[in-house]
Design an enzyme around this catalytic site. Structure first.
Site, PDB file in Angstrom:
ATOM      1  N   PRO A   2       0.827  -1.197   0.000  1.00  0.00           N
ATOM      2  CA  PRO A   2       0.000   0.000   0.000  1.00  0.00           C
ATOM      3  C   PRO A   2       0.868   1.256   0.000  1.00  0.00           C
ATOM      4  O   PRO A   2       1.762   1.397   0.838  1.00  0.00           O
ATOM      5  CB  PRO A   2      -0.786  -0.108   1.313  1.00  0.00           C
ATOM      6  CG  PRO A   2      -0.560  -1.487   1.820  1.00  0.00           C
ATOM      7  CD  PRO A   2       0.676  -1.994   1.203  1.00  0.00           C
ATOM      8  N   GLU A   3       0.617   2.116  -0.950  1.00  0.00           N
ATOM      9  CA  GLU A   3       1.298   3.405  -1.016  1.00  0.00           C
ATOM     10  C   GLU A   3       0.244   4.482  -0.745  1.00  0.00           C
ATOM     11  O   GLU A   3      -0.868   4.144  -0.376  1.00  0.00           O
ATOM     12  CB  GLU A   3       1.955   3.574  -2.398  1.00  0.00           C
ATOM     13  CG  GLU A   3       2.895   2.416  -2.725  1.00  0.00           C
ATOM     14  CD  GLU A   3       3.562   2.493  -4.089  1.00  0.00           C
ATOM     15  OE1 GLU A   3       3.692   3.604  -4.632  1.00  0.00           O
ATOM     16  OE2 GLU A   3       3.967   1.449  -4.613  1.00  0.00           O
ATOM     17  N   ARG A 108       2.440 -11.176   6.044  1.00  0.00           N
ATOM     18  CA  ARG A 108       3.882 -11.256   6.329  1.00  0.00           C
ATOM     19  C   ARG A 108       4.320 -10.644   7.651  1.00  0.00           C
ATOM     20  O   ARG A 108       5.510 -10.624   7.946  1.00  0.00           O
ATOM     21  CB  ARG A 108       4.644 -10.627   5.163  1.00  0.00           C
ATOM     22  CG  ARG A 108       4.617 -11.536   3.947  1.00  0.00           C
ATOM     23  CD  ARG A 108       5.188 -10.871   2.729  1.00  0.00           C
ATOM     24  NE  ARG A 108       6.614 -10.712   2.805  1.00  0.00           N
ATOM     25  CZ  ARG A 108       7.328 -10.106   1.866  1.00  0.00           C
ATOM     26  NH1 ARG A 108       6.734  -9.602   0.813  1.00  0.00           N
ATOM     27  NH2 ARG A 108       8.624 -10.030   1.971  1.00  0.00           N
TER      28      ARG A 108
END
Length: 266
Positions: A2-3, A108
């Site tokens: 996500p940016e 993760r």
DNA sequence: AATGGGACCTGCGCGC
DNA sequence: TGCGCGCAGGTCCCAT
């Protein structure tokens, strides 16, 4: 990954979905994502506390709480916020006063949840560079002037400019027809202006399409973002350049996958 | 000071 | 079919 556009999309949905609601219970399935304070304290600090305001700074989400403290959430690479959630794969779930779950998923486990007093005092925040939308072209040019770093590596540096990640750095450089390996200070005035414009264009368009669902990103509702179909270079190694029909190349810069068209981007 | 690479993690896709 | 390996990339940290 996500940016800025992905986090902004989630932020806007959160405003509609959870603002003003109270956290009535906290279910911790993996305490690893809780960075501070320790799990028990974290739970205590949130219980029966209302969400007063939601803020995004760069890629960081901040929930200002009725306790005057803040919950900060960094999704890092595979973090997701889902509402209403079912808790099935969540690392931490928040039961809200409407009876529904807000799930924090993170395959993760790179994501980070914190409860802090004044979020403005976080090291990450204090060091964060300006967002592209908060500066003008002159300022951007001035910022690049002294930098010898490869332009793409520089765009990924959140202390230099915040919100851009690997995907949009690649896309913006393609649109500005600038080779990602160029030293930042080697760009001409025109190139810097164009790059600045294309960064903002790329991010705005991505927000308009609710972000890019590559890998794990989904919107708060669980629906994918729709910007992937507009990507020009990212993850297109060996495929045809839409502009010149040449081959998109993949190289490694700053140990990150970098995609560009060697013939269009000079 | 600036740069580069590894670490943190998991799971997917690939090649054998 | 099954297994091992490389790779994905946001940020921090360490070495040079």
């Amino acid at each position: 990954m996500p940016e800025l556009p992905e986090v902004e999309t989630i932020k806007r949905e959160l405003d509609k979905a959870v603002l003003g609601k109270k956290v009535v219970d906290i279910i911790v399935n993996n305490a690893k994502v809780i960075k501070e304070p320790k799990k028990e304290r974290f739970i205590k600090e949130l219980k029966n506390i209302a969400i007063k305001k939601i803020i995004r700074k760069g890629k960081l989400l901040i929930f200002e709480l009725s306790s005057r403290k803040s919950l900060t959430i960094h999704l890092k690479m595979t973090g997701q916020l889902i509402y209403p959630g079912d808790g099935a794969v969540s690392r931490v779930s928040f039961r809200l006063s409407d009876g529904k779950l807000l799930d924090f998923n993170d395959r993760r486990l790179f994501g980070e949840l914190r409860i802090v007093g004044d979020w403005r005092k976080l090291k990450f925040i204090k060091e964060l560079g300006p967002e592209p939308f908060d500066i003008n072209a002159d300022k951007f040019k001035e910022m690049l002037a002294q930098k010898k770093t490869k332009i793409k590596v520089l765009l990924l540096d959140q202390k230099f400019i915040s919100g851009i990640g690997n995907l949009y750095a690649n896309e913006a450089l393609f649109r500005a027809e600038i080779n990602p390996q160029r030293p930042a200070n080697s760009l001409s005035g025109k190139e810097k202006e164009l790059l600045f414009k294309e960064i903002k264009n790329t991010l705005s368009e991505a927000i308009k399409y609710n972000g890019s669902s590559v890998d794990q990103y989904v919107q708060l509702s669980g629906r994918p973002g729709n910007y992937v179909k507009y990507h020009k270079v990212y993850d297109r190694d060996g495929e045809k350049c839409f502009h010149c029909n040449g081959k998109i190349k993949r190289i490694s810069l700053g140990s990150r996958g970098t995609y560009f068209c060697p013939s269009c981007q000079k």
